[in-house]
Write a protein that holds these residues in place. Structure first.
Motif, PDB file in Angstrom:
ATOM      1  N   GLU A   9      25.571  51.222  39.594  1.00  0.00           N
ATOM      2  CA  GLU A   9      25.889  49.859  39.979  1.00  0.00           C
ATOM      3  C   GLU A   9      27.361  49.549  39.713  1.00  0.00           C
ATOM      4  O   GLU A   9      27.933  48.689  40.332  1.00  0.00           O
ATOM      5  CB  GLU A   9      25.024  48.869  39.190  1.00  0.00           C
ATOM      6  N   PHE A  10      27.971  50.274  38.801  1.00  0.00           N
ATOM      7  CA  PHE A  10      29.365  50.043  38.445  1.00  0.00           C
ATOM      8  C   PHE A  10      30.275  50.180  39.655  1.00  0.00           C
ATOM      9  O   PHE A  10      31.181  49.410  39.859  1.00  0.00           O
ATOM     10  CB  PHE A  10      29.784  51.020  37.344  1.00  0.00           C
ATOM     11  N   SER A  30      21.848  52.373  49.351  1.00  0.00           N
ATOM     12  CA  SER A  30      23.256  52.742  49.421  1.00  0.00           C
ATOM     13  C   SER A  30      24.013  51.734  50.268  1.00  0.00           C
ATOM     14  O   SER A  30      23.487  51.229  51.254  1.00  0.00           O
ATOM     15  CB  SER A  30      23.379  54.134  50.047  1.00  0.00           C
ATOM     16  N   ASN A  31      25.267  51.443  49.877  1.00  0.00           N
ATOM     17  CA  ASN A  31      26.093  50.593  50.734  1.00  0.00           C
ATOM     18  C   ASN A  31      27.198  51.420  51.390  1.00  0.00           C
ATOM     19  O   ASN A  31      28.194  50.892  51.832  1.00  0.00           O
ATOM     20  CB  ASN A  31      26.669  49.411  49.958  1.00  0.00           C
ATOM     21  N   THR A  32      26.964  52.729  51.450  1.00  0.00           N
ATOM     22  CA  THR A  32      27.919  53.625  52.091  1.00  0.00           C
ATOM     23  C   THR A  32      27.177  54.779  52.756  1.00  0.00           C
ATOM     24  O   THR A  32      26.075  55.128  52.345  1.00  0.00           O
ATOM     25  CB  THR A  32      28.937  54.171  51.060  1.00  0.00           C
ATOM     26  N   ASN A  33      27.763  55.343  53.796  1.00  0.00           N
ATOM     27  CA  ASN A  33      27.222  56.543  54.417  1.00  0.00           C
ATOM     28  C   ASN A  33      27.795  57.752  53.690  1.00  0.00           C
ATOM     29  O   ASN A  33      28.985  57.780  53.372  1.00  0.00           O
ATOM     30  CB  ASN A  33      27.601  56.619  55.897  1.00  0.00           C
ATOM     31  N   LEU A  34      26.959  58.730  53.425  1.00  0.00           N
ATOM     32  CA  LEU A  34      27.386  59.907  52.683  1.00  0.00           C
ATOM     33  C   LEU A  34      26.612  61.112  53.217  1.00  0.00           C
ATOM     34  O   LEU A  34      25.382  61.118  53.184  1.00  0.00           O
ATOM     35  CB  LEU A  34      27.099  59.699  51.195  1.00  0.00           C
ATOM     36  N   GLU A  35      27.333  62.106  53.734  1.00  0.00           N
ATOM     37  CA  GLU A  35      26.686  63.297  54.280  1.00  0.00           C
ATOM     38  C   GLU A  35      26.933  64.499  53.387  1.00  0.00           C
ATOM     39  O   GLU A  35      27.978  64.615  52.755  1.00  0.00           O
ATOM     40  CB  GLU A  35      27.200  63.576  55.683  1.00  0.00           C
ATOM     41  N   ASN A  36      25.968  65.397  53.354  1.00  0.00           N
ATOM     42  CA  ASN A  36      26.070  66.646  52.601  1.00  0.00           C
ATOM     43  C   ASN A  36      26.446  66.419  51.142  1.00  0.00           C
ATOM     44  O   ASN A  36      27.311  67.106  50.596  1.00  0.00           O
ATOM     45  CB  ASN A  36      27.058  67.604  53.270  1.00  0.00           C
ATOM     46  N   ALA A  37      25.799  65.454  50.523  1.00  0.00           N
ATOM     47  CA  ALA A  37      26.018  65.175  49.103  1.00  0.00           C
ATOM     48  C   ALA A  37      25.033  65.979  48.270  1.00  0.00           C
ATOM     49  O   ALA A  37      23.947  66.332  48.725  1.00  0.00           O
ATOM     50  CB  ALA A  37      25.845  63.690  48.822  1.00  0.00           C
ATOM     51  N   ILE A  54      21.652  66.113  50.240  1.00  0.00           N
ATOM     52  CA  ILE A  54      21.099  64.940  50.922  1.00  0.00           C
ATOM     53  C   ILE A  54      22.173  64.271  51.768  1.00  0.00           C
ATOM     54  O   ILE A  54      23.365  64.509  51.589  1.00  0.00           O
ATOM     55  CB  ILE A  54      20.538  63.907  49.915  1.00  0.00           C
ATOM     56  N   SER A  55      21.743  63.436  52.671  1.00  0.00           N
ATOM     57  CA  SER A  55      22.615  62.532  53.426  1.00  0.00           C
ATOM     58  C   SER A  55      22.058  61.130  53.246  1.00  0.00           C
ATOM     59  O   SER A  55      20.841  60.928  53.298  1.00  0.00           O
ATOM     60  CB  SER A  55      22.653  62.905  54.904  1.00  0.00           C
ATOM     61  N   LEU A  56      22.940  60.184  53.014  1.00  0.00           N
ATOM     62  CA  LEU A  56      22.542  58.791  52.827  1.00  0.00           C
ATOM     63  C   LEU A  56      23.156  57.932  53.913  1.00  0.00           C
ATOM     64  O   LEU A  56      24.277  58.181  54.354  1.00  0.00           O
ATOM     65  CB  LEU A  56      23.014  58.277  51.455  1.00  0.00           C
ATOM     66  N   ILE A  57      22.428  56.912  54.327  1.00  0.00           N
ATOM     67  CA  ILE A  57      22.959  55.928  55.256  1.00  0.00           C
ATOM     68  C   ILE A  57      23.131  54.609  54.513  1.00  0.00           C
ATOM     69  O   ILE A  57      22.610  54.434  53.420  1.00  0.00           O
ATOM     70  CB  ILE A  57      22.046  55.743  56.489  1.00  0.00           C
ATOM     71  N   ASP A  58      23.860  53.722  55.103  1.00  0.00           N
ATOM     72  CA  ASP A  58      24.142  52.412  54.525  1.00  0.00           C
ATOM     73  C   ASP A  58      22.890  51.542  54.615  1.00  0.00           C
ATOM     74  O   ASP A  58      22.789  50.664  55.458  1.00  0.00           O
ATOM     75  CB  ASP A  58      25.307  51.766  55.269  1.00  0.00           C
ATOM     76  N   SER A  59      21.917  51.837  53.770  1.00  0.00           N
ATOM     77  CA  SER A  59      20.627  51.166  53.812  1.00  0.00           C
ATOM     78  C   SER A  59      19.737  51.755  52.722  1.00  0.00           C
ATOM     79  O   SER A  59      20.213  52.429  51.822  1.00  0.00           O
ATOM     80  CB  SER A  59      19.994  51.377  55.191  1.00  0.00           C
ATOM     81  N   GLU A  60      18.428  51.541  52.854  1.00  0.00           N
ATOM     82  CA  GLU A  60      17.471  52.133  51.933  1.00  0.00           C
ATOM     83  C   GLU A  60      17.126  53.536  52.408  1.00  0.00           C
ATOM     84  O   GLU A  60      16.823  53.749  53.571  1.00  0.00           O
ATOM     85  CB  GLU A  60      16.205  51.277  51.869  1.00  0.00           C
ATOM     86  N   ASN A  61      17.197  54.494  51.491  1.00  0.00           N
ATOM     87  CA  ASN A  61      16.936  55.895  51.797  1.00  0.00           C
ATOM     88  C   ASN A  61      15.789  56.395  50.937  1.00  0.00           C
ATOM     89  O   ASN A  61      15.827  56.257  49.719  1.00  0.00           O
ATOM     90  CB  ASN A  61      18.174  56.741  51.488  1.00  0.00           C
TER      91      ASN A  61
END
Length: 92
Positions: A9-10, A30-37, A54-61
Motif C-alpha cells: 500500500e505504501f 492493482s492500479n498499474t499494468n505489469l507484464e512478466n512479473a 504473472i501479468s497484472l492489469i489495472d484492476s482486480e486480478n
C-alpha cells in the motif's frame, strides 16, 4: 537472504486479499499494468512456497497459486518492470 516487509500500500500499486489462499487463489488489486512479473511467496522462516511469472492489469486480478496448507503469515513479493514490492498476508 533478507526479506523486506514493507506494505505494498505504501507505493499504492497493489493490495492483496489472501482469503482464498488455502484454496489456491490470491486476489491482487492493482492500479498499474505489469507484464512478466515475478510473484514469490515465502513463509516467515524464508522457505519459498510459490514462484511464478504473472501479468497484472489495472484492476482486480485472480492468480492461481498452489494451495497454502498451513495457516500463518507469509510474505508475497512482486518484482518486475521497476517494481519491487513486498506485502505480508495472513492465511487462516
Amino acid at each position: 537472504m533478507t526479506l523486506g516487509t514493507s506494505n505494498l500500500e505504501f507505493n499504492s500499486s497493489f493490495f492483496m486479499n489472501s482469503k482464498n489462499a488455502k484454496n489456491g487463489l490470491l486476489t491482487i488489486n492493482s492500479n498499474t499494468n505489469l507484464e512478466n512479473a515475478s510473484l514469490s511467496i515465502y513463509s516467515l522462516d524464508g522457505k519459498l512456497v510459490e514462484n511464478r511469472t504473472i501479468s497484472l492489469i489495472d484492476s482486480e486480478n485472480s492468480i492461481a497459486i498452489n494451495p497454502i496448507q498451513n495457516g500463518g503469515v507469509y510474505i508475497v513479493s512482486i518484482k518486475g518492470n521497476g517494481v519491487n514490492s513486498n506485502q505480508k498476508i495472513y492465511v487462516e
